[in-house]
Write a protein that holds these residues in place. Structure first.
Motif, mmCIF file in Angstrom:
data_model
loop_
_atom_site.group_PDB
_atom_site.id
_atom_site.type_symbol
_atom_site.label_atom_id
_atom_site.label_comp_id
_atom_site.label_asym_id
_atom_site.label_seq_id
_atom_site.Cartn_x
_atom_site.Cartn_y
_atom_site.Cartn_z
ATOM 1 N N GLN A 32 -19.879 -14.264 -69.522
ATOM 2 C CA GLN A 32 -20.869 -14.977 -68.707
ATOM 3 C C GLN A 32 -21.463 -13.980 -67.734
ATOM 4 O O GLN A 32 -20.725 -13.315 -67.005
ATOM 5 N N ILE A 80 -15.986 -21.479 -73.408
ATOM 6 C CA ILE A 80 -16.244 -21.538 -71.967
ATOM 7 C C ILE A 80 -15.158 -20.743 -71.244
ATOM 8 O O ILE A 80 -13.975 -21.080 -71.355
ATOM 9 N N ASN A 116 -11.733 -22.009 -68.926
ATOM 10 C CA ASN A 116 -11.793 -23.460 -69.088
ATOM 11 C C ASN A 116 -10.405 -23.986 -69.441
ATOM 12 O O ASN A 116 -10.172 -24.525 -70.519
ATOM 13 N N TYR A 137 -19.588 -21.514 -62.760
ATOM 14 C CA TYR A 137 -20.267 -21.345 -64.045
ATOM 15 C C TYR A 137 -21.766 -21.064 -63.901
ATOM 16 O O TYR A 137 -22.514 -21.190 -64.871
#
Length: 203
Positions: free
Chosen positions: A31, A54, A57, A76
């Motif tokens: 990310q 993700i 997560n 996020y």
């Protein structure tokens, strides 16, 4: 977002360097955006993260967000938080927990990605693999490295892994929650406040 950044991130997410060694196949989990101010370098995705794509997560992520005093929305937001683990893909299960992160990822990708993250003000080095790679062998153990966090602040902070498996470590080292966590939260708030002020400033 620049074309150079987009292309590099796409290439990293399509990486297949260690495909032959991954029991569930490659699924790099990253990310980031060029505007990110905080960089989290952990170990490697766990099974749940591999399944969802993700980062953080899982229960470890819940603990990490509590440590940082960040909401899921903030955590996020790639313009605030970049996430680049030592191993991009789930490495598989070992005898006691997940296997170590694959060693190919960091040399192949980290510096290239750091070069397109010019606004990082705080890097969190979570676990022994990230600390050894970025801080060297100044201290023999993770506990010694984390205990001496002030040597690396304010730009870098070494942290233990927030896994439920580390509850014993946290109990045995109460100074972490008493001393480092407040400093960590204060630094996170400083970085986010500066980012917010910059976004609100007139152009």
């Amino acid at each position: 977002m620049s074309r150079e950044f987009e292309q590099l991130l796409m290439q990293a997410r399509a990486c297949r360097i260690c495909e032959a060694n991954l029991p569930l196949g490659p699924r790099p989990v990253l990310q980031m955006a060029p505007e990110a101010r905080i960089l989290i370098i952990g170990q490697a995705p766990g099974l749940k993260v591999h399944q969802t794509g993700i980062p953080w997560n899982d229960p470890s992520g819940d603990t990490l967000r509590r440590w940082l005093e960040l909401s899921r929305e903030q955590f996020y937001d790639p313009q605030l938080v970049a996430i680049m683990p030592m191993g991009f893909c789930y490495p598989g299960k070992g005898k006691s927990g997940d296997l170590p992160p694959r060693p190919e990822c960091a040399p192949a990708w980290h510096q290239q990605l750091l070069n397109v993250l010019p606004n990082i003000e705080l890097t969190l080095l979570i676990g022994q693999y990230a600390q050894r790679y970025y801080l060297g062998k100044r201290y023999k153990t993770l506990t010694e490295t984390v205990r001496n966090w002030q040597e690396f602040a304010p730009s870098q902070l070494p942290l233990p892994h927030p896994s439920p498996r580390n509850r014993y470590w946290l109990t045995k080292n109460p100074w972490f929650e008493a001393e480092e966590l407040p400093a960590l939260r204060e630094r996170v708030h400083q970085v986010l406040a500066a980012s917010s002020a910059q976004h609100q400033a007139p152009s």
